[in-house]
Design an enzyme around this catalytic site. Structure first.
Site, PDB file in Angstrom:
ATOM      1  N   ASN A 242      -7.755   1.918   9.752  1.00  0.00           N
ATOM      2  CA  ASN A 242      -6.458   2.130  10.390  1.00  0.00           C
ATOM      3  C   ASN A 242      -6.680   2.225  11.893  1.00  0.00           C
ATOM      4  O   ASN A 242      -7.553   2.975  12.344  1.00  0.00           O
ATOM      5  CB  ASN A 242      -5.809   3.444   9.930  1.00  0.00           C
ATOM      6  CG  ASN A 242      -5.297   3.403   8.514  1.00  0.00           C
ATOM      7  OD1 ASN A 242      -5.438   2.398   7.815  1.00  0.00           O
ATOM      8  ND2 ASN A 242      -4.709   4.501   8.065  1.00  0.00           N
TER       9      ASN A 242
ATOM     10  N   GLU B  59      -3.660   0.020   8.163  1.00  0.00           N
ATOM     11  CA  GLU B  59      -2.486   0.439   8.934  1.00  0.00           C
ATOM     12  C   GLU B  59      -2.613  -0.078  10.353  1.00  0.00           C
ATOM     13  O   GLU B  59      -3.681  -0.014  10.964  1.00  0.00           O
ATOM     14  CB  GLU B  59      -2.333   1.964   8.998  1.00  0.00           C
ATOM     15  CG  GLU B  59      -1.783   2.630   7.764  1.00  0.00           C
ATOM     16  CD  GLU B  59      -1.583   4.131   7.963  1.00  0.00           C
ATOM     17  OE1 GLU B  59      -1.315   4.566   9.106  1.00  0.00           O
ATOM     18  OE2 GLU B  59      -1.720   4.864   6.966  1.00  0.00           O
TER      19      GLU B  59
ATOM     20  N   ARG C 242       0.851  -1.191   0.000  1.00  0.00           N
ATOM     21  CA  ARG C 242       0.000   0.000   0.000  1.00  0.00           C
ATOM     22  C   ARG C 242       0.885   1.239   0.000  1.00  0.00           C
ATOM     23  O   ARG C 242       1.679   1.447   0.914  1.00  0.00           O
ATOM     24  CB  ARG C 242      -0.913   0.015   1.229  1.00  0.00           C
ATOM     25  CG  ARG C 242      -1.803   1.240   1.251  1.00  0.00           C
ATOM     26  CD  ARG C 242      -2.747   1.312   2.439  1.00  0.00           C
ATOM     27  NE  ARG C 242      -3.349   2.637   2.431  1.00  0.00           N
ATOM     28  CZ  ARG C 242      -3.403   3.460   3.464  1.00  0.00           C
ATOM     29  NH1 ARG C 242      -2.927   3.089   4.641  1.00  0.00           N
ATOM     30  NH2 ARG C 242      -3.951   4.657   3.345  1.00  0.00           N
TER      31      ARG C 242
ATOM     32  N   GLU D  55      -7.239   8.581   6.120  1.00  0.00           N
ATOM     33  CA  GLU D  55      -7.497   9.232   7.391  1.00  0.00           C
ATOM     34  C   GLU D  55      -7.953  10.680   7.256  1.00  0.00           C
ATOM     35  O   GLU D  55      -7.277  11.621   7.700  1.00  0.00           O
ATOM     36  CB  GLU D  55      -6.248   9.160   8.276  1.00  0.00           C
ATOM     37  CG  GLU D  55      -5.839   7.747   8.635  1.00  0.00           C
ATOM     38  CD  GLU D  55      -4.649   7.667   9.564  1.00  0.00           C
ATOM     39  OE1 GLU D  55      -4.360   6.567  10.054  1.00  0.00           O
ATOM     40  OE2 GLU D  55      -4.010   8.720   9.798  1.00  0.00           O
TER      41      GLU D  55
ATOM     42  N   HIS E 222      -2.853  11.074   0.519  1.00  0.00           N
ATOM     43  CA  HIS E 222      -2.338  10.833   1.866  1.00  0.00           C
ATOM     44  C   HIS E 222      -1.742  12.137   2.385  1.00  0.00           C
ATOM     45  O   HIS E 222      -0.534  12.258   2.577  1.00  0.00           O
ATOM     46  CB  HIS E 222      -1.305   9.707   1.849  1.00  0.00           C
ATOM     47  CG  HIS E 222      -1.039   9.111   3.198  1.00  0.00           C
ATOM     48  ND1 HIS E 222      -1.133   7.760   3.451  1.00  0.00           N
ATOM     49  CD2 HIS E 222      -0.688   9.680   4.392  1.00  0.00           C
ATOM     50  CE1 HIS E 222      -0.838   7.520   4.725  1.00  0.00           C
ATOM     51  NE2 HIS E 222      -0.561   8.680   5.311  1.00  0.00           N
TER      52      HIS E 222
ATOM     53  N   TYR F 150      -4.374   1.848  15.872  1.00  0.00           N
ATOM     54  CA  TYR F 150      -3.124   1.591  16.569  1.00  0.00           C
ATOM     55  C   TYR F 150      -3.299   1.357  18.059  1.00  0.00           C
ATOM     56  O   TYR F 150      -2.501   0.647  18.661  1.00  0.00           O
ATOM     57  CB  TYR F 150      -2.171   2.793  16.384  1.00  0.00           C
ATOM     58  CG  TYR F 150      -1.655   2.984  14.987  1.00  0.00           C
ATOM     59  CD1 TYR F 150      -0.380   2.546  14.633  1.00  0.00           C
ATOM     60  CD2 TYR F 150      -2.417   3.619  14.011  1.00  0.00           C
ATOM     61  CE1 TYR F 150       0.121   2.733  13.360  1.00  0.00           C
ATOM     62  CE2 TYR F 150      -1.926   3.802  12.724  1.00  0.00           C
ATOM     63  CZ  TYR F 150      -0.659   3.357  12.396  1.00  0.00           C
ATOM     64  OH  TYR F 150      -0.172   3.544  11.123  1.00  0.00           O
TER      65      TYR F 150
END
Length: 496
Positions: free
Chosen positions: A331, A400, A99, A189, A144, A333
């Site tokens: 995404n 991600e 990606r 995002e 991005h 985290y």
């Protein structure tokens, strides 16, 4: 593989973790693994071969004190010149897909389609060709965070004109690369673009208009995404047979207690973050989340505004945007704890005032090099289940997920992070029935990490930024991830 598992066990001891062993179940045969980067973070060549200026070029050059150590992405990992080394790294890992994002300014230097930069087009064609020759599928993100500076000069994303500018850029990319690219993501995002770029003014372009700017930005972006999707669907899908989606990010929001108030606050945070951008596209009902519509309208009225600060999607716009996806991209985290709080006092408008919740992170959670990123693997499983249930059981690709440290080669903490998060993902798939079909590690290599410059390292390859040649060296986590991909297994021997 024995060495790899030894490294994982050492990581557990090093961190003092009490978590059980990683899953010994195999990932499904159709499950795919990849890695990700972004153009501004790795390419460098910021003004080479006719590339135009983008907002991160402008921001780092004109406000260098906003970036750690006055760093820029002018050279970064120099992937513009070293992309074949990147492909070799990808081939060594055995990833199914890569990606990466296109630099809008490298293809259209002015931001408009009046000028196409052939050198930029050739770069991406060469990269895509090299990937495919090595059996690696390109997953391409159109945007991005690196808006062409000329489009920022007319207001950037809060300007609704950018809906058409993005649509024309997308059409150009589909035309140029669509025969070889079958997985497209329009935006990465948008929450980060809108909230931090046009609301809080913390990242490029640094516009501070909280409570107004981020909402106008989101309104333009969801419509721009939908227009790009329809262009692909009507003009390109019949011959190219690809897929289109948008990447939205979220941290899991865990209620601070079992109280109904804390549960409501946690749900509100998820709707204000993920739901704001995902709801109009992924939810069967479309539109922005009702809790946002109601709260922002109420506070806007009390603040003296004649209408809500949140732009209203018309019935026609809701219908046009709804369902503009072929798979769902996520995404994530980390996790935040959320507690209910009294609504912020009426005064100056602001996103966090509209939200009015209290967030914190448990001090017992393990740290990364990023203050916001704590290791909370159980949060990923909960988030996947929430997304699955909220958006009617879509196919989910995790686009991600990763861990930051100081860039060391023997990165045991990152191995531990991957093993624990992948275990939680696998549990969501096998035990909860969530349709996750792909996992993308952030990132292939250490790179320019936005406002934090080169202080935080997310790569599974180390990059020597003191070396003009930007030498890459695989880390222990890269070897671990390589074994996971090869065996679809997190330990030495998996149950079939």
């Amino acid at each position: 593989m024995k060495v790899t598992i030894y490294l994982f066990c050492t990581a557990v001891l090093f961190l003092g973790q009490s978590r059980s062993e990683p899953s010994n179940k195999k990932f499904p045969e159709n499950f795919r693994f990849g890695v990700a980067t972004a153009a501004y973070q790795v390419e460098g060549g910021w003004a080479d071969d006719g590339k135009g200026e983008n907002i991160w070029d402008h921001y780092t050059h004109h406000q260098p004190d906003h970036i750690a150590n006055n760093a820029t992405g002018d050279v970064a990992c120099d992937s513009y010149h070293k992309y074949m080394e990147d492909v070799e790294m990808l081939k060594n890992l055995g990833v199914n897909y890569y990606r990466f994002s296109l630099s809008w300014s490298r293809i259209l230097p002015t931001g408009y389609t009046n000028q196409i930069n052939e050198a930029g087009v050739t770069y991406y064609k060469n990269l895509i060709s090299a990937l495919k020759e090595n059996g690696i599928e390109p997953f391409v993100t159109l945007y991005h965070w690196d808006l062409p500076q000329p489009l920022q000069e007319i207001g950037g994303w809060p300007n609704p004109l950018l809906e058409d500018n993005f649509a024309e850029y997308a059409r150009t990319a589909f035309t140029l690369f669509g025969d070889d690219v079958k997985n497209w993501m329009t935006f990465n995002e948008p929450q980060q673009t809108c909230l931090f770029g046009y609301g809080l003014g913390a990242t490029a372009p640094g516009a501070s208009a909280s409570g107004i700017g981020e909402y106008k930005c989101a309104y333009t972006i969801v419509k721009a995404h939908a227009k790009a999707y329809h262009i692909y669907d009507e003009e390109f899908r019949p011959t190219q047979n690809g897929r289109v989606s948008i990447v939205v990010d979220a941290s899991w929001a865990e209620p601070g207690s079992d109280s109904d108030e804390d549960k409501e606050a946690a749900e509100r945070l998820l709707q204000f973050s993920y739901g704001f951008y995902a709801h109009p596209i992924y939810h069967p009902d479309g539109n922005f989340p009702q809790v946002m519509i109601d709260r922002i309208a109420d506070r806007s009225e009390k603040e003296g505004f004649p209408t809500s600060r949140l732009p209203e999607l018309s019935t026609e716009e809701i219908e046009y945007i709804r369902g503009t996806f072929d798979f769902l991209c996520l995404n994530s985290y980390t996790t935040n704890m959320v507690k209910w709080t009294n609504d912020y006092a009426i005064g100056a408008p602001g996103y966090y005032a509209d939200l009015s919740v209290s967030t914190y992170q448990d001090p017992s959670w393990n740290n990364s090099a990023s203050g916001w990123l704590k290791v909370v693997p159980w949060g990923m499983r909960k988030l996947l289940n929430w997304v699955d249930q909220t958006y009617n059981h879509p196919e989910i690709v995790i686009t991600e997920n990763g861990f930051s440290d100081d860039g060391r080669l023997d990165d045991l903490t990152r191995i531990n992070y991957y093993a624990e998060y992948l275990t939680s993902i696998l549990e969501a798939v096998l035990e909860d029935g969530v349709n996750v079909t792909g996992y993308t590690a952030w990132s292939l290599m250490d790179n320019f990490q936005w406002n934090f410059g080169y202080l935080e390292k997310f790569g599974i390859y180390q990059v020597d930024f003191e070396d003009p040649d930007r030498t890459r060296t695989i880390k222990s986590s890269g070897e671990y991830y390589k074994s996971v991909i090869a065996n679809k297994c997190l330990v030495d021997t998996c149950e079939e």
